[in-house]
Design an enzyme around this catalytic site. Sequence first.
Site, mmCIF file in Angstrom:
data_model
loop_
_atom_site.group_PDB
_atom_site.id
_atom_site.type_symbol
_atom_site.label_atom_id
_atom_site.label_comp_id
_atom_site.label_asym_id
_atom_site.label_seq_id
_atom_site.Cartn_x
_atom_site.Cartn_y
_atom_site.Cartn_z
ATOM 1 C CG ASP A 1 6.034 -18.873 56.475
ATOM 2 O OD1 ASP A 1 6.808 -18.638 56.167
ATOM 3 O OD2 ASP A 1 5.004 -17.897 56.946
ATOM 4 C CE LYS B 1 8.072 -15.653 59.149
ATOM 5 N NZ LYS B 1 6.929 -16.437 58.304
ATOM 6 C CE1 TYR C 1 17.483 -24.845 67.470
ATOM 7 C CE2 TYR C 1 18.631 -26.878 66.937
ATOM 8 C CZ TYR C 1 17.031 -26.345 66.702
ATOM 9 O OH TYR C 1 16.225 -27.100 66.701
ATOM 10 C CG ASP D 1 15.811 -29.713 64.814
ATOM 11 O OD1 ASP D 1 15.986 -31.215 64.050
ATOM 12 O OD2 ASP D 1 16.144 -29.350 65.782
ATOM 13 C CG ASP E 1 13.113 -34.381 62.402
ATOM 14 O OD1 ASP E 1 14.507 -35.068 61.090
ATOM 15 O OD2 ASP E 1 12.850 -34.815 63.533
#
Length: 353
Positions: A218, A186, A135, A242, A246
């Site tokens: 994942d 990852k 980001y 992020d 959620d």
Amino acid sequence: MKIAVLPGDGIGPEIMAEALKVLKALDLDLEFEHGLVGGAAYDIVGEPLPAATLRLARAADALMFGAVGGPQYDTLPRAKRPEQAILGLRKELGLFANLRPAIVYAELADASTIRADVVAGLDLLILRELTGDVYFGQPRGVRTLEGGEREGYDTMRYTESEVRRIAHAGFRAAMKRGRKLCSVDKANVLETSQFWRDVVVEVAREYPQIELSHMYVDNAAMQLIRNPGQFDVIVTGNLFGDILSDEASMLTGSIGMLPSAALDENGKGLYEPIHGSAPDIAGKGVANPLATILSAAMMLRYSLNQDAAADRIEAAVRKVLAQGLRCADISQDGRQTVGTSAMGDAVLAALRA
Ligand code: NAD
């Protein structure tokens, strides 16, 4: 202990009033100072984050934040929009660790879209790094390659000190909870992630009491739906956090119940419900104040070292839910629906009982 109180817009002032009622009922030496933020600040001084509010925020030991935003501000230039206040506070105060608990109270397990037997009793905490990763990584942009094709690109990067401080925050949070930390990355594909994992393993040596595990993002996304009860604390980078935070909040199915925090290196933090200013119900006295009341409990635990007082508030919230009290957002058939201040009063009564 000095608390900066920033109610903001929409339902912000209504829900904040209830959280303050509860905090003031505790036998603690807390001093509250109110500041303007968001649209409420823009209306009066023309800025969403006035200098006086920033001074107040810097001087405080912790911040209670309501919510900001509203349709009347949506056409303002970006720099004047209420949401800029949150970004500004994060940046100015160095709030790099986002704490998002996902708790499913037994009485509310039916509110989730996931089967009740999977989510009942869920109590996990996601720590998301907030200031680094793809980001913010440079270089980024859109360029034209030789031959004329265009390409968009961003850069995933984490420095060692950035990983270390979020790892420490993760281990410290796990110490206050079930002593299990799962670092999500990852590492099978990304260099940044392998580096993240190596640094987390180094930091882990300082916390022999904590059981550390690693999971690919994942798989974590899948496990959160398959068996969320396996997690205590999850620590992860900005991008993965992020998405996973959620996802985890949806396990609970009740936006009006979820608190959050953003912490700096020294444990000072800004505490707020995860929901927004809910302009559709503002001023009606029906907003659920429990996310804000639970944010106050988090503040006591993570910034003010008052774990016993935090436990008392959380127990009081459980009690009112067990009594059958519900605000409209979490009300199911045959339940007693109460308004914002009646819910606050009920928590207060449970706290004093
Ligand atoms: P929202 O979270 O404000 O509302 C979404 C829905 O949930 C609405 O129907 C609302 O009535 C309901 N809801 C939210 N909180 C509730 C509560 N405590 N009790 C009962 N019902 C509740 O999200 P939105 O509608 O997308 O955004 C509204 C405004 O809030 C926008 O201006 C947005 O930018 C802002 N916002 C602010 C923050 C923040 O301050 N941290 C976060 C998200 C959105």
